[in-house]
Design a protein around this motif. Structure first.
Motif, PDB file in Angstrom:
ATOM      1  N   ARG A   1       0.919  -1.324  -0.026  1.00 31.18           N
ATOM      2  CA  ARG A   1      -0.100  -0.078   0.037  1.00 31.18           C
ATOM      3  C   ARG A   1       0.908   1.253  -0.120  1.00 31.18           C
ATOM      4  N   ALA A   2       0.702   2.044  -0.965  1.00 35.72           N
ATOM      5  CA  ALA A   2       1.443   3.483  -1.073  1.00 35.72           C
ATOM      6  C   ALA A   2       1.161   4.344  -1.919  1.00 35.72           C
ATOM      7  N   ASP A   3       1.342   5.608  -1.917  1.00 34.34           N
ATOM      8  CA  ASP A   3       0.956   6.467  -2.592  1.00 34.34           C
ATOM      9  C   ASP A   3       1.902   7.351  -3.131  1.00 34.34           C
ATOM     10  N   VAL A   4       2.077   7.652  -4.547  1.00 34.32           N
ATOM     11  CA  VAL A   4       3.154   8.086  -5.191  1.00 34.32           C
ATOM     12  C   VAL A   4       3.053   9.591  -5.096  1.00 34.32           C
TER      13      VAL A   4
ATOM     14  N   THR B   1       5.001  11.216 -10.998  1.00 33.43           N
ATOM     15  CA  THR B   1       6.385  11.109 -11.761  1.00 33.43           C
ATOM     16  C   THR B   1       7.530  11.421 -11.087  1.00 33.43           C
ATOM     17  N   GLY B   2       7.672  12.550 -10.839  1.00 28.68           N
ATOM     18  CA  GLY B   2       8.755  13.090 -10.006  1.00 28.68           C
ATOM     19  C   GLY B   2       9.369  12.246  -8.948  1.00 28.68           C
ATOM     20  N   ASN B   3       8.299  11.806  -7.815  1.00 27.86           N
ATOM     21  CA  ASN B   3       8.301  10.812  -6.971  1.00 27.86           C
ATOM     22  C   ASN B   3       9.012   9.607  -7.270  1.00 27.86           C
ATOM     23  N   LEU B   4       8.344   9.051  -8.113  1.00 29.76           N
ATOM     24  CA  LEU B   4       8.556   7.659  -8.655  1.00 29.76           C
ATOM     25  C   LEU B   4       9.945   7.534  -9.189  1.00 29.76           C
TER      26      LEU B   4
ATOM     27  N   VAL C   1      15.742   6.066  -8.913  1.00 31.61           N
ATOM     28  CA  VAL C   1      17.027   6.428  -9.336  1.00 31.61           C
ATOM     29  C   VAL C   1      17.818   6.319  -8.026  1.00 31.61           C
ATOM     30  N   ALA C   2      17.322   6.708  -6.854  1.00 30.50           N
ATOM     31  CA  ALA C   2      17.931   6.559  -5.637  1.00 30.50           C
ATOM     32  C   ALA C   2      18.239   4.992  -5.334  1.00 30.50           C
ATOM     33  N   GLU C   3      17.344   4.185  -5.746  1.00 37.79           N
ATOM     34  CA  GLU C   3      17.810   2.681  -5.620  1.00 37.79           C
ATOM     35  C   GLU C   3      18.358   2.181  -6.655  1.00 37.79           C
ATOM     36  N   GLY C   4      18.934   2.831  -7.709  1.00 37.11           N
ATOM     37  CA  GLY C   4      19.828   2.154  -8.768  1.00 37.11           C
ATOM     38  C   GLY C   4      18.941   1.544  -9.923  1.00 37.11           C
ATOM     39  N   VAL C   5      17.561   1.722 -10.063  1.00 40.22           N
ATOM     40  CA  VAL C   5      16.937   1.370 -11.159  1.00 40.22           C
ATOM     41  C   VAL C   5      17.324   1.920 -12.577  1.00 40.22           C
ATOM     42  N   ARG C   6      17.597   1.204 -13.309  1.00 43.54           N
ATOM     43  CA  ARG C   6      18.152   1.619 -14.602  1.00 43.54           C
ATOM     44  C   ARG C   6      17.157   1.605 -15.765  1.00 43.54           C
ATOM     45  N   ARG C   7      15.841   1.130 -15.696  1.00 39.11           N
ATOM     46  CA  ARG C   7      14.858   1.089 -16.899  1.00 39.11           C
ATOM     47  C   ARG C   7      13.585   1.388 -16.226  1.00 39.11           C
ATOM     48  N   ILE C   8      12.844   2.265 -16.955  1.00 31.64           N
ATOM     49  CA  ILE C   8      11.522   2.785 -16.668  1.00 31.64           C
ATOM     50  C   ILE C   8      10.667   2.665 -17.963  1.00 31.64           C
TER      51      ILE C   8
ATOM     52  N   LEU D   1       6.087  14.702 -17.438  1.00 31.16           N
ATOM     53  CA  LEU D   1       6.374  13.184 -17.175  1.00 31.16           C
ATOM     54  C   LEU D   1       7.493  12.751 -18.140  1.00 31.16           C
ATOM     55  N   GLU D   2       7.390  12.819 -19.479  1.00 32.20           N
ATOM     56  CA  GLU D   2       8.441  12.307 -20.299  1.00 32.20           C
ATOM     57  C   GLU D   2       9.896  12.746 -19.910  1.00 32.20           C
ATOM     58  N   GLU D   3      10.179  14.068 -19.706  1.00 33.13           N
ATOM     59  CA  GLU D   3      11.316  14.707 -19.376  1.00 33.13           C
ATOM     60  C   GLU D   3      11.980  14.118 -18.165  1.00 33.13           C
ATOM     61  N   LYS D   4      11.006  13.864 -17.067  1.00 29.21           N
ATOM     62  CA  LYS D   4      11.504  13.426 -15.650  1.00 29.21           C
ATOM     63  C   LYS D   4      11.719  11.867 -15.760  1.00 29.21           C
ATOM     64  N   ALA D   5      10.950  11.002 -16.640  1.00 26.43           N
ATOM     65  CA  ALA D   5      11.099   9.755 -16.870  1.00 26.43           C
ATOM     66  C   ALA D   5      12.815   9.560 -17.338  1.00 26.43           C
TER      67      ALA D   5
END
Length: 290
Positions: free
Chosen positions: A49-52, A93-96, A101-108, A148-152
């Motif tokens: 359970r989470a809210d972006v 999108t900014g929060n997500l 990125v903070a966790e090293g995710v390299r693909r969205i 959205l697209e620029e932040k992603a």
């Protein structure tokens, strides 16, 4: 691959989760409600359970999940509130992305839209500019898409799926939905769109084809990709066909068109191997009531 799905209980997300599991991915989905969490778990995925819009809470959830990839299918359209969805596109999108990125995710893989292009001749491909010269309220929507697209793109590989108008179960265009109500004369029906049978051209997409594209996009390179069916169509064509399948009165044809309503080309997605199982809204609309 461990895939973190934001928007796992939406019209696309609820079809996406089983497809990801069937491909052998480990899935963690999030929902703002306890009922949504339970729905995700019933599908066989992990759920939180989470809210972006809760920046710190989302960071904790992302850190605990430690996914390899994020799929962003967030909207807030149940009340036809365009401003709420624009906020999700910007702030959510900014929060997500920051949490990923903070966790090293390299693909969205992120849900965008295929009707934000500037006016032009013929269906738009991905090289066409966004309609940043539009007047309000359209401008707010287009700016939300741009944000959205620029932040992603802060993520190393960011695939931006510019979906056509979604139809099928759970959408506004499904039997018993608000479009059917509007066509039947219900002035209280709430949705963002038009039921004028004019010359405006739109591109459609079945929700299952949208989910299939999101799975495929986990292996695609960065950039925007139109995810639409093969047949852009004028409202004076598709609206009467939709009305027939929904068994409601068809609107009378009218003159005029929205200049930006030009449809979109799916050539790039096809070049990457994606094919819509509903290649035309003609058969797709009929399948909704089969």
């Amino acid at each position: 691959m461990h895939v973190f799905v934001a928007g796992a209980t939406g019209a696309v997300g609820r079809r996406l989760v089983p497809l990801l599991l069937a491909e052998g991915h480990h899935v963690t989905g999030i929902s703002r409600t306890a009922a949504g969490v339970e729905r995700i778990r019933r599908q066989g995925a992990a759920a939180v359970r989470a809210d972006v819009l809760d920046r710190e809470g989302l960071r904790r959830v992302m850190a605990e999940a430690a996914p390899d990839a994020v799929v962003h299918q967030l909207t807030d359209l149940s009340d036809a509130d365009g401003e709420a969805t624009d906020r999700l596109r910007r702030e959510g999108t900014g929060n997500l992305v920051d949490a990923a990125v903070a966790e090293g995710v390299r693909r969205i893989v992120a849900q965008s839209i295929a009707w934000a292009y500037a006016p032009g001749e013929g269906p738009a491909d991905e090289s066409a500019p966004l309609d940043l010269g539009a007047a309000p309220p359209r401008l707010g929507m287009v700016e939300g898409v741009r944000a959205l697209e620029e932040k992603a793109a802060d993520v190393e590989t960011a695939v931006l799926l510019r979906y056509g108008i979604l139809y099928g179960p759970g959408t506004w265009y499904a039997p018993g939905g608000p479009v059917a109500a509007a066509l039947a004369g219900d002035a209280s029906a709430r949705f963002l769109g038009s039921v004028e049978a004019d010359f405006s051209v739109m591109s459609f997409l079945h929700v299952l084809d949208a989910a299939r594209a999101a799975v495929a996009a986990l292996g695609w390179p960065s950039g925007p990709v139109n995810i639409v069916d093969d047949e852009p169509a004028q409202a004076r064509e598709w609206l009467p066909a939709l009305a027939r399948t929904l068994r409601v009165p068809a609107p009378e044809p009218v003159a005029g068109r929205l200049e930006w309503a030009r449809g979109a080309s799916n050539g790039l997605a096809r070049s990457r191997g994606w094919r819509p199982r509903h290649p035309s809204w003609r058969s797709g609309f009929a399948a909704q009531t089969a």
